[in-house]
Design an enzyme around this catalytic site. Structure first.
Site, PDB file in Angstrom:
ATOM      1  CD1 TRP A   1      -1.501   0.835   7.445  1.00 13.30           C
ATOM      2  CD2 TRP A   1      -2.021   2.707   6.342  1.00 13.30           C
ATOM      3  NE1 TRP A   1      -1.210   0.631   6.117  1.00 13.30           N
ATOM      4  CE2 TRP A   1      -1.516   1.762   5.414  1.00 13.30           C
ATOM      5  CE3 TRP A   1      -2.408   3.962   5.870  1.00 13.30           C
ATOM      6  CZ2 TRP A   1      -1.405   2.035   4.049  1.00 13.30           C
ATOM      7  CZ3 TRP A   1      -2.292   4.235   4.517  1.00 13.30           C
ATOM      8  CH2 TRP A   1      -1.801   3.282   3.625  1.00 13.30           C
ATOM      9  CG  HIS A   2      -3.094   7.436   6.777  1.00 15.94           C
ATOM     10  ND1 HIS A   2      -4.180   6.687   7.160  1.00 15.94           N
ATOM     11  CD2 HIS A   2      -3.261   7.696   5.451  1.00 15.94           C
ATOM     12  CE1 HIS A   2      -4.983   6.511   6.121  1.00 15.94           C
ATOM     13  NE2 HIS A   2      -4.445   7.104   5.078  1.00 15.94           N
ATOM     14  N   GLY A   3       0.598   7.459   9.602  1.00 17.50           N
ATOM     15  CA  GLY A   3       1.822   8.108  10.052  1.00 17.50           C
ATOM     16  C   GLY A   3       2.087   7.882  11.525  1.00 17.50           C
TER      17      GLY A   3
END
Length: 477
Positions: A321-323
């Site tokens: 989700w973050h990257g």
């Protein structure tokens, strides 16, 4: 629009004054238009992406509420697929293509799939998750489908938390857009104070720490040892001050207008274990994954090994989700491993720590170990590539390429003084927050002390803030 910009210095008071001046029935429209303007300061055309998902989720919510059986589930699935589809195309297409091409290259190097050169819409993961929480809560019967299209649009686009959270639930926010908010001096004071504190953390601490962090992590292969250790330690505080600073400004700006957004950070580096850390760090995201992924997978109701798998999988997804890069996935996986290892060895840890003579020492050891583990994992977050993160891990404890005095020269003596003083102020305030909010702590002080503190923080922001139009780190997600 950046919170730490001249434009926002004009935008915020203007939007707030107009909000209170307007009759209640027009306020939702004013806030929606203001939110569109706020978002359009980045890439205006991308507002059409938001409009696409808003339309789908608005009608999906009504469809879910009016349907029974399989039709309800079909409406939910279509809504989730639309949101995940948009996220996959704009954020993960190149990631999947790059990984597929790396395999295809060995088989048929002349038939590689094309790379899509596109800028990621700002805050896409945040408002996608907020939109998904709406249809899930309608499906679960915890939220009635919103019939007012403008109000639902405002739920997704409300400017204070549009691009970097907190990721709100519809039960907490939608009803507030219907409530008439009269100007409240205490709420305005509390909100402005929180905004001031968030701006202090962002421009005085985070952006100043970033000057050294960017220098080292921009070319990590030029360094080993001490510079990498200091840069990693600096990044650990930079990302906290940057993201919690954004959350403070978002919550504070909403509070001035009478809106209550959820708390997103609670002194995470005082945590005594990784589980506690995730109850204190990015609370709106960790609870999202808990409620919408971990618990549906079985949560704690399943057997031990299935529970370990669930934890690991959820944190892998959190990393993704973050990257859209493997070093973010590794960061998430590390936290999953930390949690699993902590559960497996809990009794052994308690036995070892019981040797220490006091609860204070046991807490100190636990907090220190947790901080080191979190800081180590941040290496994979700060690095720009998998190769860079692996290099840092391999070389961070090697003999240093630079002496202590050389590292100080690289930081700059004046910058170091500002960092030390501002960090002492921040940690002092956070220490005072034990068991109570900063507002309660302030209100217990004499008036001259409160206003003295306000002017001191304002002075530090104006005189020692870094103003280089630096985006908040989490905008990229």
């Amino acid at each position: 629009m950046l919170f730490n910009s001249f434009e926002f210095l004009i935008f915020f008071p203007l939007v707030t004054l107009i909000y209170f001046a307007l009759p209640h029935k027009y306020r939702w429209f004013h806030l929606l238009m203001a939110s569109c303007i706020f978002y359009s300061f980045f890439i205006p055309i991308y507002i059409l992406i938001l409009f696409f998902t808003i339309v789908i989720d608005y009608f999906a919510g009504i469809w879910i509420e009016q349907s029974q059986g399989k039709n309800r589930k079909m409406a939910l699935v279509m809504s989730l697929m639309a949101n995940i589809g948009v996220l996959s195309v704009f954020k993960y297409y190149n990631f999947f293509i790059d990984n597929f091409n790396s395999v295809l290259f060995k088989i048929s190097p002349e038939n590689l799939l094309p790379h899509w050169d596109i800028i990621l819409p700002i805050g896409l993961s945040f408002h996608t998750f907020q939109a998904m929480s709406y249809t899930i809560e309608v499906y679960r019967g915890n939220q009635k489908a919103e019939r007012h299209f403008g109000i639902y649009s405002l739920y997704v686009m409300f400017y204070p938390q549009l691009v970097a959270g907190p990721i709100e639930r519809p039960q907490n926010v939608i009803h507030q857009f219907y409530e008439k908010h009269e100007f409240n001096y205490e709420l305005a004071k509390s909100g402005l104070r929180l905004m001031l504190w968030g701006m202090f953390k962002k421009v005085v601490i985070a952006d100043r720490l970033s000057l050294f962090v960017n220098k080292i992590y921009g070319n990590p292969t030029d360094y080993q040892g001490l510079p990498l250790i200091v840069a990693t330690l600096f990044f650990t505080f930079q990302i906290y001050c940057d993201f919690s600073g954004y959350s403070d400004i978002a919550i504070g700006s909403a509070r001035v207008m009478g809106f209550d957004l959820m708390k997103n950070f609670d002194r995470p580096y005082f945590s005594k274990n990784i589980s506690e850390f995730w109850r204190r760090w990015h609370i709106s995201l960790s609870t999202w994954f808990r409620d919408y992924l971990y618990i549906p997978l079985g949560g704690n109701r399943v057997g031990k090994y299935r529970r370990y798998f669930n934890l690991f999988f959820v944190f892998m997804m959190s990393g993704l989700w973050h990257g859209a890069s493997w070093h973010f996935v590794i960061w998430g996986a590390l936290h999953g491993i930390y949690l699993i290892f902590g559960q497996i060895t809990k009794s052994a840890q308690d036995k070892v720590l019981s040797i220490l003579p006091s609860a204070f020492l046991r807490d100190l050891v636990n907090t220190t170990i947790t901080f080191i583990l979190v800081a180590f994992a941040w290496i994979f977050f700060a690095a720009h590539s998998n190769a860079d993160s692996i290099y840092v891990v391999k070389n961070i404890l090697k003999s240093s390429t630079h002496s202590f005095s050389q590292v100080i020269d690289m930081i700059g003596l004046n910058d170091l003084y500002v960092i030390i003083v501002s960090m002492i102020i921040m940690e002092f305030v956070q220490w005072q927050q034990r068991g109570r909010s900063i507002a309660q702590w302030f209100e217990a002080k004499p008036k001259w002390q409160r206003w003295g503190a306000y002017y001191l923080v304002l002075f530090l922001i104006l005189c020692f803030g870094v103003y280089n139009n630096s985006q908040f780190i989490y905008f990229q997600f």
